[in-house]
Design a protein around this motif. Structure first.
Motif, PDB file in Angstrom:
ATOM      1  N   PRO A 177       0.820  -1.218   0.000  1.00  0.00           N
ATOM      2  CA  PRO A 177       0.000   0.000   0.000  1.00  0.00           C
ATOM      3  C   PRO A 177       0.855   1.271   0.000  1.00  0.00           C
ATOM      4  O   PRO A 177       2.024   1.236   0.368  1.00  0.00           O
ATOM      5  CB  PRO A 177      -0.816  -0.127   1.290  1.00  0.00           C
ATOM      6  CG  PRO A 177       0.024  -0.981   2.168  1.00  0.00           C
ATOM      7  CD  PRO A 177       0.727  -1.947   1.272  1.00  0.00           C
ATOM      8  N   PHE A 178       0.244   2.376  -0.407  1.00  0.00           N
ATOM      9  CA  PHE A 178       0.960   3.629  -0.604  1.00  0.00           C
ATOM     10  C   PHE A 178       0.585   4.660   0.454  1.00  0.00           C
ATOM     11  O   PHE A 178      -0.538   4.685   0.950  1.00  0.00           O
ATOM     12  CB  PHE A 178       0.639   4.203  -1.992  1.00  0.00           C
ATOM     13  CG  PHE A 178       1.097   3.323  -3.117  1.00  0.00           C
ATOM     14  CD1 PHE A 178       2.355   3.493  -3.667  1.00  0.00           C
ATOM     15  CD2 PHE A 178       0.273   2.329  -3.630  1.00  0.00           C
ATOM     16  CE1 PHE A 178       2.786   2.675  -4.707  1.00  0.00           C
ATOM     17  CE2 PHE A 178       0.698   1.510  -4.661  1.00  0.00           C
ATOM     18  CZ  PHE A 178       1.955   1.688  -5.203  1.00  0.00           C
ATOM     19  N   HIS A 179       1.558   5.525   0.779  1.00  0.00           N
ATOM     20  CA  HIS A 179       1.232   6.690   1.595  1.00  0.00           C
ATOM     21  C   HIS A 179       2.196   7.823   1.245  1.00  0.00           C
ATOM     22  O   HIS A 179       3.238   7.614   0.618  1.00  0.00           O
ATOM     23  CB  HIS A 179       1.255   6.378   3.090  1.00  0.00           C
ATOM     24  CG  HIS A 179       2.632   6.298   3.673  1.00  0.00           C
ATOM     25  ND1 HIS A 179       3.446   5.218   3.491  1.00  0.00           N
ATOM     26  CD2 HIS A 179       3.324   7.166   4.446  1.00  0.00           C
ATOM     27  CE1 HIS A 179       4.584   5.409   4.129  1.00  0.00           C
ATOM     28  NE2 HIS A 179       4.544   6.589   4.708  1.00  0.00           N
ATOM     29  N   THR A 180       1.845   9.027   1.636  1.00  0.00           N
ATOM     30  CA  THR A 180       2.592  10.230   1.301  1.00  0.00           C
ATOM     31  C   THR A 180       3.555  10.554   2.430  1.00  0.00           C
ATOM     32  O   THR A 180       3.127  10.893   3.536  1.00  0.00           O
ATOM     33  CB  THR A 180       1.630  11.408   1.064  1.00  0.00           C
ATOM     34  OG1 THR A 180       0.688  11.036   0.055  1.00  0.00           O
ATOM     35  CG2 THR A 180       2.389  12.647   0.617  1.00  0.00           C
ATOM     36  N   THR A 181       4.855  10.458   2.155  1.00  0.00           N
ATOM     37  CA  THR A 181       5.834  10.709   3.210  1.00  0.00           C
ATOM     38  C   THR A 181       6.293  12.153   3.263  1.00  0.00           C
ATOM     39  O   THR A 181       6.897  12.582   4.244  1.00  0.00           O
ATOM     40  CB  THR A 181       7.067   9.798   3.027  1.00  0.00           C
ATOM     41  OG1 THR A 181       7.647  10.045   1.753  1.00  0.00           O
ATOM     42  CG2 THR A 181       6.673   8.339   3.115  1.00  0.00           C
ATOM     43  N   GLY A 182       6.044  12.921   2.216  1.00  0.00           N
ATOM     44  CA  GLY A 182       6.394  14.332   2.224  1.00  0.00           C
ATOM     45  C   GLY A 182       5.468  15.105   1.308  1.00  0.00           C
ATOM     46  O   GLY A 182       5.157  14.655   0.203  1.00  0.00           O
TER      47      GLY A 182
END
Length: 244
Positions: free
Chosen positions: A73-78
């Motif tokens: 799964p994906f997430h926004t780190t910045g």
């Protein structure tokens, strides 16, 4: 590419604000958002949270397409966005461009442009695929604004701003440069993949909270307010539930 399109088409939040895909490949995405009052501030100006939401959806669509569904799964780190101008009573397009792709990271920039052809926001993001790892768990939330004083403006803003009203956001405290906002869970905030709150909705809540903290300093008056910039990190997958 089908998976990324499906993520946009079937997520409650992107459906609610009205995002449509015009172009999507491993290096570029173009998303369209027609004008609707529910996304606006009084006077028809697009709410700042919507610029953030459009940017995150466009960037993640490119990252999901470039890296492949198996890397998720994906997430926004910045996340960094600068608000350049206002789109008033007009639709916008988000144009995302891949800057660099790694094994699990994508660096992407997104420009949101009004129907009149004016750039209204610019964002840069780093999107990470977690290689099948479980959802991240963030730290226990801290109450940054104690008290229960919505001030003179809080109740009026909740009713007057279509985007805030449609999200169900309640301004519980708004005084002395601090704000505490409550956003109840509803299906129109959902991400069809994570099953939780869409990152775009969470970032829109952050944008709104920051603006209310600013208004808690200036108070009511003949002011024209705007958020010039916002920087954020999504340190855990937003859950299915109420957010503060």
């Amino acid at each position: 590419m089908g998976d990324a399109r499906q993520w946009i088409d079937e997520s409650g939040y992107s459906k609610q604000i009205g995002v449509g895909v015009e172009e999507l490949n491993e290096e570029r995405a173009v998303l369209a958002l027609p004008f609707r009052e529910g996304n606006s501030n009084p006077g028809g100006a697009l709410h700042g949270g919507v610029y953030a939401s459009m940017s995150i959806i466009a960037a993640q669509a490119v990252a999901r397409t470039a890296l492949g569904d198996e890397v998720g799964p994906f997430h926004t780190t910045g996340f960094q966005i600068n608000y350049l101008a206002a789109a008033i009573s007009e639709g916008v397009r988000a144009k995302a461009r891949l800057l660099r792709r790694g094994k699990e990271l994508c660096f992407i920039e997104v420009t949101v442009t009004s129907e009149a052809g004016r750039d209204v926001s610019h964002a840069t993001m780093m999107i990470r695929g977690r290689q099948g790892a479980d959802a991240l768990e963030g730290p226990v939330g801290q109450m940054a604004a104690e008290g229960n004083d919505p001030g003179k403006m809080g109740p009026a803003i909740t009713e007057m701003v279509p985007f805030i009203h449609e999200r169900g956001i309640v301004i519980e405290h708004m005084a002395d440069g601090r704000a505490r906002l409550f956003m109840p869970w509803q299906e129109s905030h959902s991400d069809c993949v994570s099953g939780g709150t869409h990152e775009g909705a969470a970032l829109a809540l952050l944008d709104t909270a920051g603006a209310m903290a600013g208004w808690a300093v200036t108070g009511p008056g003949a002011f024209k307010a705007s958020t010039p910039s916002m920087q954020a990190q999504v340190i855990a997958t937003p859950p299915k539930g109420d957010l503060m």
